[in-house]
Write a protein that holds these residues in place. Structure first.
Motif, PDB file in Angstrom:
ATOM      1  N   GLU B 199     -84.533 -34.513  13.055  1.00  0.00           N
ATOM      2  CA  GLU B 199     -83.561 -34.460  11.961  1.00  0.00           C
ATOM      3  C   GLU B 199     -83.035 -33.036  11.773  1.00  0.00           C
ATOM      4  O   GLU B 199     -81.832 -32.827  11.592  1.00  0.00           O
ATOM      5  N   LYS B 200     -83.940 -32.071  11.839  1.00  0.00           N
ATOM      6  CA  LYS B 200     -83.536 -30.656  11.674  1.00  0.00           C
ATOM      7  C   LYS B 200     -82.518 -30.228  12.734  1.00  0.00           C
ATOM      8  O   LYS B 200     -81.603 -29.465  12.452  1.00  0.00           O
ATOM      9  N   ALA B 201     -82.689 -30.769  13.938  1.00  0.00           N
ATOM     10  CA  ALA B 201     -81.801 -30.389  15.051  1.00  0.00           C
ATOM     11  C   ALA B 201     -80.446 -31.097  14.974  1.00  0.00           C
ATOM     12  O   ALA B 201     -79.538 -30.789  15.741  1.00  0.00           O
ATOM     13  N   HIS B 202     -80.304 -32.063  14.075  1.00  0.00           N
ATOM     14  CA  HIS B 202     -79.038 -32.812  13.956  1.00  0.00           C
ATOM     15  C   HIS B 202     -78.600 -32.832  12.501  1.00  0.00           C
ATOM     16  O   HIS B 202     -78.844 -33.794  11.770  1.00  0.00           O
ATOM     17  N   GLU B 203     -77.926 -31.743  12.129  1.00  0.00           N
ATOM     18  CA  GLU B 203     -77.570 -31.508  10.723  1.00  0.00           C
ATOM     19  C   GLU B 203     -76.780 -32.633  10.077  1.00  0.00           C
ATOM     20  O   GLU B 203     -76.879 -32.842   8.867  1.00  0.00           O
ATOM     21  N   GLN B 204     -75.950 -33.313  10.864  1.00  0.00           N
ATOM     22  CA  GLN B 204     -75.082 -34.338  10.278  1.00  0.00           C
ATOM     23  C   GLN B 204     -75.742 -35.711  10.220  1.00  0.00           C
ATOM     24  O   GLN B 204     -75.079 -36.716   9.960  1.00  0.00           O
ATOM     25  N   CYS B 205     -77.049 -35.763  10.513  1.00  0.00           N
ATOM     26  CA  CYS B 205     -77.750 -37.057  10.513  1.00  0.00           C
ATOM     27  C   CYS B 205     -78.931 -37.022   9.546  1.00  0.00           C
ATOM     28  O   CYS B 205     -79.544 -35.983   9.330  1.00  0.00           O
ATOM     29  N   GLN B 206     -79.229 -38.175   8.970  1.00  0.00           N
ATOM     30  CA  GLN B 206     -80.481 -38.341   8.236  1.00  0.00           C
ATOM     31  C   GLN B 206     -81.309 -39.398   8.966  1.00  0.00           C
ATOM     32  O   GLN B 206     -80.766 -40.389   9.435  1.00  0.00           O
ATOM     33  N   ILE B 207     -82.623 -39.154   9.007  1.00  0.00           N
ATOM     34  CA  ILE B 207     -83.516 -40.154   9.607  1.00  0.00           C
ATOM     35  C   ILE B 207     -84.415 -40.725   8.516  1.00  0.00           C
ATOM     36  O   ILE B 207     -85.092 -39.989   7.809  1.00  0.00           O
ATOM     37  N   GLY B 208     -84.406 -42.025   8.382  1.00  0.00           N
ATOM     38  CA  GLY B 208     -85.324 -42.707   7.471  1.00  0.00           C
ATOM     39  C   GLY B 208     -86.407 -43.408   8.271  1.00  0.00           C
ATOM     40  O   GLY B 208     -86.149 -43.927   9.353  1.00  0.00           O
ATOM     41  N   SER B 209     -87.620 -43.406   7.743  1.00  0.00           N
ATOM     42  CA  SER B 209     -88.741 -44.050   8.433  1.00  0.00           C
ATOM     43  C   SER B 209     -89.274 -45.173   7.557  1.00  0.00           C
ATOM     44  O   SER B 209     -89.675 -44.931   6.419  1.00  0.00           O
ATOM     45  N   TYR B 210     -89.268 -46.406   8.070  1.00  0.00           N
ATOM     46  CA  TYR B 210     -89.619 -47.574   7.256  1.00  0.00           C
ATOM     47  C   TYR B 210     -90.768 -48.343   7.883  1.00  0.00           C
ATOM     48  O   TYR B 210     -90.581 -49.143   8.791  1.00  0.00           O
ATOM     49  N   PRO B 211     -91.964 -48.071   7.377  1.00  0.00           N
ATOM     50  CA  PRO B 211     -93.164 -48.659   7.969  1.00  0.00           C
ATOM     51  C   PRO B 211     -93.292 -50.142   7.633  1.00  0.00           C
ATOM     52  O   PRO B 211     -92.739 -50.617   6.659  1.00  0.00           O
ATOM     53  N   PHE B 212     -94.028 -50.854   8.452  1.00  0.00           N
ATOM     54  CA  PHE B 212     -94.335 -52.260   8.159  1.00  0.00           C
ATOM     55  C   PHE B 212     -95.693 -52.613   8.742  1.00  0.00           C
ATOM     56  O   PHE B 212     -96.260 -51.864   9.559  1.00  0.00           O
ATOM     57  N   PHE B 213     -96.233 -53.728   8.298  1.00  0.00           N
ATOM     58  CA  PHE B 213     -97.456 -54.297   8.873  1.00  0.00           C
ATOM     59  C   PHE B 213     -97.100 -55.703   9.319  1.00  0.00           C
ATOM     60  O   PHE B 213     -96.579 -56.483   8.524  1.00  0.00           O
ATOM     61  N   ARG B 214     -97.339 -56.029  10.583  1.00  0.00           N
ATOM     62  CA  ARG B 214     -96.986 -57.350  11.086  1.00  0.00           C
ATOM     63  C   ARG B 214     -98.042 -57.779  12.070  1.00  0.00           C
ATOM     64  O   ARG B 214     -98.448 -57.001  12.917  1.00  0.00           O
ATOM     65  N   GLU B 215     -98.465 -59.039  11.973  1.00  0.00           N
ATOM     66  CA  GLU B 215     -99.472 -59.572  12.904  1.00  0.00           C
ATOM     67  C   GLU B 215    -100.640 -58.593  13.040  1.00  0.00           C
ATOM     68  O   GLU B 215    -101.126 -58.338  14.146  1.00  0.00           O
ATOM     69  N   GLY B 216    -101.041 -58.034  11.922  1.00  0.00           N
ATOM     70  CA  GLY B 216    -102.195 -57.137  11.923  1.00  0.00           C
ATOM     71  C   GLY B 216    -101.939 -55.762  12.524  1.00  0.00           C
ATOM     72  O   GLY B 216    -102.861 -54.972  12.702  1.00  0.00           O
ATOM     73  N   LYS B 217    -100.680 -55.494  12.877  1.00  0.00           N
ATOM     74  CA  LYS B 217    -100.390 -54.202  13.493  1.00  0.00           C
ATOM     75  C   LYS B 217     -99.441 -53.369  12.640  1.00  0.00           C
ATOM     76  O   LYS B 217     -98.552 -53.889  11.983  1.00  0.00           O
ATOM     77  N   VAL B 218     -99.657 -52.048  12.726  1.00  0.00           N
ATOM     78  CA  VAL B 218     -98.824 -51.092  12.006  1.00  0.00           C
ATOM     79  C   VAL B 218     -97.619 -50.725  12.871  1.00  0.00           C
ATOM     80  O   VAL B 218     -97.751 -50.562  14.081  1.00  0.00           O
ATOM     81  N   GLY B 219     -96.469 -50.616  12.261  1.00  0.00           N
ATOM     82  CA  GLY B 219     -95.284 -50.181  12.997  1.00  0.00           C
ATOM     83  C   GLY B 219     -94.270 -49.571  12.066  1.00  0.00           C
ATOM     84  O   GLY B 219     -94.506 -49.462  10.860  1.00  0.00           O
ATOM     85  N   ALA B 220     -93.149 -49.166  12.620  1.00  0.00           N
ATOM     86  CA  ALA B 220     -92.087 -48.584  11.784  1.00  0.00           C
ATOM     87  C   ALA B 220     -90.742 -48.718  12.479  1.00  0.00           C
ATOM     88  O   ALA B 220     -90.665 -48.780  13.709  1.00  0.00           O
ATOM     89  N   ASN B 221     -89.700 -48.809  11.664  1.00  0.00           N
ATOM     90  CA  ASN B 221     -88.335 -48.671  12.160  1.00  0.00           C
ATOM     91  C   ASN B 221     -87.806 -47.313  11.716  1.00  0.00           C
ATOM     92  O   ASN B 221     -88.013 -46.903  10.571  1.00  0.00           O
ATOM     93  N   PHE B 222     -87.165 -46.628  12.632  1.00  0.00           N
ATOM     94  CA  PHE B 222     -86.578 -45.329  12.327  1.00  0.00           C
ATOM     95  C   PHE B 222     -85.066 -45.499  12.334  1.00  0.00           C
ATOM     96  O   PHE B 222     -84.488 -45.890  13.348  1.00  0.00           O
ATOM     97  N   VAL B 223     -84.452 -45.246  11.176  1.00  0.00           N
ATOM     98  CA  VAL B 223     -83.012 -45.471  11.028  1.00  0.00           C
ATOM     99  C   VAL B 223     -82.306 -44.127  10.944  1.00  0.00           C
ATOM    100  O   VAL B 223     -82.606 -43.322  10.065  1.00  0.00           O
ATOM    101  N   VAL B 224     -81.396 -43.887  11.874  1.00  0.00           N
ATOM    102  CA  VAL B 224     -80.598 -42.665  11.855  1.00  0.00           C
ATOM    103  C   VAL B 224     -79.238 -43.006  11.260  1.00  0.00           C
ATOM    104  O   VAL B 224     -78.612 -43.987  11.650  1.00  0.00           O
ATOM    105  N   ARG B 225     -78.804 -42.213  10.265  1.00  0.00           N
ATOM    106  CA  ARG B 225     -77.515 -42.456   9.615  1.00  0.00           C
ATOM    107  C   ARG B 225     -76.623 -41.221   9.736  1.00  0.00           C
ATOM    108  O   ARG B 225     -77.100 -40.092   9.611  1.00  0.00           O
ATOM    109  N   SER B 226     -75.339 -41.460   9.928  1.00  0.00           N
ATOM    110  CA  SER B 226     -74.375 -40.364   9.995  1.00  0.00           C
ATOM    111  C   SER B 226     -72.977 -40.941   9.797  1.00  0.00           C
ATOM    112  O   SER B 226     -72.768 -42.138   9.943  1.00  0.00           O
ATOM    113  N   THR B 227     -72.029 -40.087   9.466  1.00  0.00           N
ATOM    114  CA  THR B 227     -70.638 -40.550   9.454  1.00  0.00           C
ATOM    115  C   THR B 227     -69.972 -40.240  10.790  1.00  0.00           C
ATOM    116  O   THR B 227     -68.841 -40.611  11.014  1.00  0.00           O
TER     117      THR B 227
END
Lengths: 255, 255
Positions: B199-227
């Motif tokens: 995120e620091k290296a890409h000033e015009q972007c924000q990264i959101g991290s959205y964790p989840f638990f599914r089928e007993g496993k931990v995971g996450a989706n990483f969403v990059v947003r920009s105009t």
């Protein structure tokens, strides 16, 4: 004469923190979950704000709502990543420093012992405003945080639920707001006068009217709320009598 | 060089009005609906408040949020019953009187012609703050209301949707915020350092991290947003390279 317990109305506010709700990406489940849980505790949810992952917005919401309510709850922004800034914002709102909480660190140490151990990100979840207590989290490692009248919880709904479980029965509340519903395929615009009159005649009750469209037909559920069971019954009876007298079919419990 | 259009960020706020959301009885659907619609218009939802059917609370939220955003939307409280007080609250917030809007009255006259005609409750839905325009409602009779930068809409989600349809393409917006997602069974606490660096290296972007638990496993989706589409691609590429280098499996588009 009512007992002192029913005289005092306890209120809470909720601040939902996260860009993902404001972008429409994630459909919030915590408002309804926290609202329903508070009802059972005898605490009324008075206001909700959904704010972005921006410190000044969180600080503003937390300060305003913690001041004017008995309790303030937050959800979201307490994970291990850079966009998790809730702890810093709460500390800023209260004017206290952020510390690494020894008990939280010990919990995380144990939780991650067989998962690669603590790292910088995981250690972030041991940070609290100075003076905080922990809210147990039996579903994943990182605890919630209580400081003054503020309860800082996770954003992932099933973890939020676990933290609410841990708080069940621990917060002082008043008489729970109880409700009863009648509903039918009744256009609310035909009975607005009746609803108003019945509410006026029952000072301790509020009547909400919630219209719907189903199978091509217009209808509504009428929800009477009160902290007094006797008043509630009297109000719902008057309402049902009025609906009957006007020739409407309705279903106790709502449809 | 970016075009003037992308330089200006347009923001909106939403005030959801209704005791039924705060009591947990009704699960709000309008936050996600309005949020998603705004994205397409190139307008960012900056804050949401859910307030009770209490005039001073509505007035406070409307004044604060209409002032600090390009647009303010409200949902709820414009029906025919005594608990529908949004119009009065908006008028109070703006310091203008409430009038019966001739065009709204004509619409309701036609709509209720074969449904028993206008009565006191139905006539309430023709009331607007003085100076308002109407927002068409093709799904039920009563129109929404626009005054200054405030858009007053129904609370029943499919009627809200109809009013949003009527406003589609009519509001000036900026460059839409676009996003791209990668996700996997990756504990976010293992990659928090990587996310921060990218995120620091890409000033015009924000990264959101959205964790989840599914089928007993931990995971996450990483969403990059920009105009900016080019910056977005560059950021997501860097992130994917980083995840690959660290030995993680991930799925473009998220999981």
């Amino acid at each position: 004469m009512t007992s002192p317990k029913t005289d005092r109305i306890y209120t809470a506010a909720l601040v939902v923190i996260g860009d993902e709700i404001l972008s429409g990406r994630t459909h919030d489940k915590n408002i309804a979950q926290v609202a329903s849980w508070l009802q059972v505790q005898g605490i009324r949810l008075a206001e909700v704000r959904v704010v972005a992952d921006v410190e000044e917005r969180i600080v503003e919401a937390v300060r305003t709502l913690a001041e004017r309510n008995d309790y303030l709850f937050t959800t979201g922004g307490i994970g291990p990543t850079h966009d998790d800034i809730t702890v810093d914002a709460i500390a800023a709102a209260l004017g206290v420093p952020v510390i690494v909480h020894p008990e939280a660190r010990a919990i995380l140490d144990r939780y991650y012992a067989d998962k690669g151990g603590l790292n910088e990100g995981r250690l972030r979840m041991a940070r609290t405003p100075e003076g905080a207590k922990l809210i147990p989290n039996h579903r994943s490692g990182a605890p919630g945080i209580q400081i003054e009248n503020i309860f800082v919880m996770a954003g992932v709904p099933h973890i939020t639920a676990g933290m609410l479980d841990a708080l069940t029965g621990k917060l002082e509340g008043g008489a729970p707001l109880i409700s009863e519903t009648v509903g039918g395929y009744i256009p609310e615009s035909e009975v607005s006068g009746l609803l108003r009159e019945v509410e006026k005649a029952h000072e301790q009750c509020q009547i909400g009217s919630y219209p719907f469209f189903r199978e091509g037909k217009v209808g509504a559920n009428f929800v009477v709320r009160s902290t007094d069971a006797g008043e509630l019954k009297s109000c719902i009876d008057t309402l049902c009598d009025g609906l009957s007298a006007a020739g409407y079919d309705f279903t106790p419990g709502g449809i």
